[in-house]
Design a protein around this motif. Sequence first.
Motif, PDB file in Angstrom:
ATOM      1  N   VAL A 196       0.805  -1.222   0.000  1.00 22.80           N
ATOM      2  CA  VAL A 196       0.000   0.000   0.000  1.00 22.80           C
ATOM      3  C   VAL A 196       0.838   1.272   0.000  1.00 22.80           C
ATOM      4  O   VAL A 196       0.290   2.362  -0.165  1.00 22.80           O
ATOM      5  N   ALA A 197       2.139   1.175   0.185  1.00 19.19           N
ATOM      6  CA  ALA A 197       2.976   2.373   0.287  1.00 19.19           C
ATOM      7  C   ALA A 197       3.311   2.908  -1.102  1.00 19.19           C
ATOM      8  O   ALA A 197       3.911   2.206  -1.925  1.00 19.19           O
ATOM      9  N   LEU A 198       2.919   4.130  -1.355  1.00 18.96           N
ATOM     10  CA  LEU A 198       3.190   4.751  -2.655  1.00 18.96           C
ATOM     11  C   LEU A 198       4.693   4.774  -2.927  1.00 18.96           C
ATOM     12  O   LEU A 198       5.126   4.588  -4.071  1.00 18.96           O
ATOM     13  N   GLU A 199       5.483   4.969  -1.865  1.00 16.01           N
ATOM     14  CA  GLU A 199       6.932   5.022  -2.037  1.00 16.01           C
ATOM     15  C   GLU A 199       7.483   3.722  -2.609  1.00 16.01           C
ATOM     16  O   GLU A 199       8.439   3.730  -3.394  1.00 16.01           O
ATOM     17  N   ASP A 200       6.897   2.586  -2.218  1.00 16.67           N
ATOM     18  CA  ASP A 200       7.366   1.293  -2.729  1.00 16.67           C
ATOM     19  C   ASP A 200       7.094   1.161  -4.222  1.00 16.67           C
ATOM     20  O   ASP A 200       7.933   0.640  -4.976  1.00 16.67           O
ATOM     21  N   PHE A 201       5.934   1.607  -4.649  1.00 13.98           N
ATOM     22  CA  PHE A 201       5.614   1.545  -6.080  1.00 13.98           C
ATOM     23  C   PHE A 201       6.534   2.472  -6.874  1.00 13.98           C
ATOM     24  O   PHE A 201       6.995   2.135  -7.969  1.00 13.98           O
ATOM     25  N   ARG A 202       6.806   3.633  -6.313  1.00 18.27           N
ATOM     26  CA  ARG A 202       7.717   4.566  -6.984  1.00 18.27           C
ATOM     27  C   ARG A 202       9.105   3.949  -7.109  1.00 18.27           C
ATOM     28  O   ARG A 202       9.729   4.028  -8.173  1.00 18.27           O
ATOM     29  N   ALA A 203       9.589   3.313  -6.037  1.00 17.93           N
ATOM     30  CA  ALA A 203      10.927   2.717  -6.046  1.00 17.93           C
ATOM     31  C   ALA A 203      11.019   1.563  -7.030  1.00 17.93           C
ATOM     32  O   ALA A 203      12.098   1.287  -7.576  1.00 17.93           O
ATOM     33  N   GLU A 204       9.907   0.890  -7.280  1.00 18.34           N
ATOM     34  CA  GLU A 204       9.915  -0.238  -8.203  1.00 18.34           C
ATOM     35  C   GLU A 204       9.876   0.213  -9.659  1.00 18.34           C
ATOM     36  O   GLU A 204      10.152  -0.570 -10.567  1.00 18.34           O
ATOM     37  N   GLY A 205       9.539   1.473  -9.866  1.00 16.61           N
ATOM     38  CA  GLY A 205       9.549   1.978 -11.234  1.00 16.61           C
ATOM     39  C   GLY A 205       8.188   2.164 -11.854  1.00 16.61           C
ATOM     40  O   GLY A 205       8.037   2.071 -13.073  1.00 16.61           O
ATOM     41  N   TYR A 206       7.185   2.423 -11.021  1.00 19.32           N
ATOM     42  CA  TYR A 206       5.879   2.807 -11.558  1.00 19.32           C
ATOM     43  C   TYR A 206       5.937   4.295 -11.925  1.00 19.32           C
ATOM     44  O   TYR A 206       6.577   5.096 -11.236  1.00 19.32           O
ATOM     45  N   LEU A 207       5.247   4.650 -12.976  1.00 22.42           N
ATOM     46  CA  LEU A 207       5.216   6.034 -13.432  1.00 22.42           C
ATOM     47  C   LEU A 207       4.086   6.786 -12.744  1.00 22.42           C
ATOM     48  O   LEU A 207       2.992   6.241 -12.567  1.00 22.42           O
ATOM     49  N   PRO A 208       4.317   8.043 -12.365  1.00 21.46           N
ATOM     50  CA  PRO A 208       3.245   8.803 -11.703  1.00 21.46           C
ATOM     51  C   PRO A 208       2.008   8.953 -12.580  1.00 21.46           C
ATOM     52  O   PRO A 208       0.890   8.944 -12.076  1.00 21.46           O
ATOM     53  N   GLU A 209       2.196   9.062 -13.891  1.00 24.79           N
ATOM     54  CA  GLU A 209       1.051   9.204 -14.780  1.00 24.79           C
ATOM     55  C   GLU A 209       0.166   7.965 -14.749  1.00 24.79           C
ATOM     56  O   GLU A 209      -1.064   8.060 -14.763  1.00 24.79           O
ATOM     57  N   ALA A 210       0.807   6.791 -14.709  1.00 26.21           N
ATOM     58  CA  ALA A 210       0.047   5.544 -14.647  1.00 26.21           C
ATOM     59  C   ALA A 210      -0.648   5.397 -13.303  1.00 26.21           C
ATOM     60  O   ALA A 210      -1.811   4.974 -13.232  1.00 26.21           O
ATOM     61  N   MET A 211       0.055   5.747 -12.238  1.00 29.31           N
ATOM     62  CA  MET A 211      -0.533   5.645 -10.898  1.00 29.31           C
ATOM     63  C   MET A 211      -1.736   6.576 -10.773  1.00 29.31           C
ATOM     64  O   MET A 211      -2.788   6.187 -10.254  1.00 29.31           O
ATOM     65  N   ARG A 212      -1.613   7.802 -11.256  1.00 27.81           N
ATOM     66  CA  ARG A 212      -2.730   8.755 -11.205  1.00 27.81           C
ATOM     67  C   ARG A 212      -3.940   8.215 -11.947  1.00 27.81           C
ATOM     68  O   ARG A 212      -5.062   8.233 -11.452  1.00 27.81           O
ATOM     69  N   ASN A 213      -3.709   7.767 -13.157  1.00 30.77           N
ATOM     70  CA  ASN A 213      -4.792   7.251 -13.996  1.00 30.77           C
ATOM     71  C   ASN A 213      -5.481   6.092 -13.289  1.00 30.77           C
ATOM     72  O   ASN A 213      -6.725   6.053 -13.183  1.00 30.77           O
ATOM     73  N   TYR A 214      -4.702   5.140 -12.777  1.00 31.90           N
ATOM     74  CA  TYR A 214      -5.288   3.955 -12.166  1.00 31.90           C
ATOM     75  C   TYR A 214      -6.064   4.308 -10.893  1.00 31.90           C
ATOM     76  O   TYR A 214      -7.191   3.838 -10.685  1.00 31.90           O
TER      77      TYR A 214
END
Length: 467
Positions: A243-261
Amino acid sequence: MSSSTIRVRFAPSPTGMFHVGNARSVLFNWVLARQSGGTMMLRIEDTDAARNRPEWVQGILDAMAWLGIGPQEYEGPLFQSDFAQHHREAIERLLALGLAYYCDCSRDQVNARTGSEHKGYDGFCRDRGLPAGDGRAVRFRTPHEGSTVIVDLVRGKPTFDNALIEDFVIARGNGSPVFLLANVVDDMVMGITHVIRAEEHLPNAPKQQLLWEAMGAEPPVWVHAPILVNEKRQKLSKRRDRVALEDFRAEGYLPEAMRNYLMLLGWAPSGDREIVPWDDIVAEFRLEDVNPSPAFFDVKKLRAFNGEYIRGMSVEAFIEACQPWLRSESLPWRAEAYDADAFAAVAELAQTRISVLSEIVPMVDFLFLDEPPADEAAWAKAMKADAAELLAAVVDAFAVAEWRAETLKAALEEIGAERGLKLGKAQAPVRVAVTGRTVGLPLFESLEVLGRERTVARLRAALDRLS
């Protein structure tokens, strides 16, 4: 109310991690403010001393900035502790109006009178007229008749029987305000018109609305967005789920994709679309269209979204986005071994094969390592009994072949055909000998970039091991 008067707020508590539920809440608030020309406020709920750590506050600001919500997009941060005088004044005002009273009951005493630790406060001090005193809490005098109706843009009009709402505490025995009161007072002082938050806060809403009304103010427009659940339809938990946004960022998720989802967790755009440009989301989003049912936070689907966004980048943007992973301090290759030109040569091929940016490292590490990665499972799968003979033929052919992907492919096809092998079977031992893996980038384009000398050296090393 004109749209220009809309004022929303995002009011997180510093917890050391930025929950994806918080991310969805701040996005809902931000979109409403942007599309209406209103204002979003950032208020840090910092009255819990144990959680009041500067690095955790900075974590909130950094997470918001990564989502695209920089300092220019909101007012603040303000801190709940800044409103302490307003909290005290509100408590004194409610006491003076007879809408609150002092109480000296302990929890054990209440439990003993009610016969259960699960029942609410029994109103014992409601009419005792106790003065202020050490250790005496302040309780709100809840009206026992009628009901409280919450006008919620997502949930309609949830109605709560006032007789079932206990006289709740608004100030502790040490005089400090509880969350319910502080939250309401802060919103009043800040002129908040819409409270957009998670469904888990809905049980607080009738108590908070009673406080708004008791202090002579018009309650805000309530919006309780659906809770986020996992694949078992359990509420997301930081102890159990990712659930930690920081973990997804560290793994290489893009902010644009995260926002959309995240925006689609409870809401859907027009048409049969899921990958939606941000400007379209801002234009189309309506709180009234949010579905009240729990929303499934599907990490697999988020990963697919991210892959779509990665493939939609320009090659130049993709190369730039990969740099933090290719130049980090925890890489398997020496920093000076990184070759920007070599990566640029395979970037377009890699871009179509990864779903998160961190996957770029195992995809291209063979280019920058002195030796290919050691994967015993891959070796055992590829190096069958006839592998040595095939590799020996490949070494001879590759030592003199024109060093282009098409020529190398043709040479291996011929070697495989001589042994009754299709290209897929023939290239398996070559791929593992050179890249260390059974899957990866297109083999012959990879060999072209790696170069003749390193490719042949690795094939000979594999032959030596087999013999």
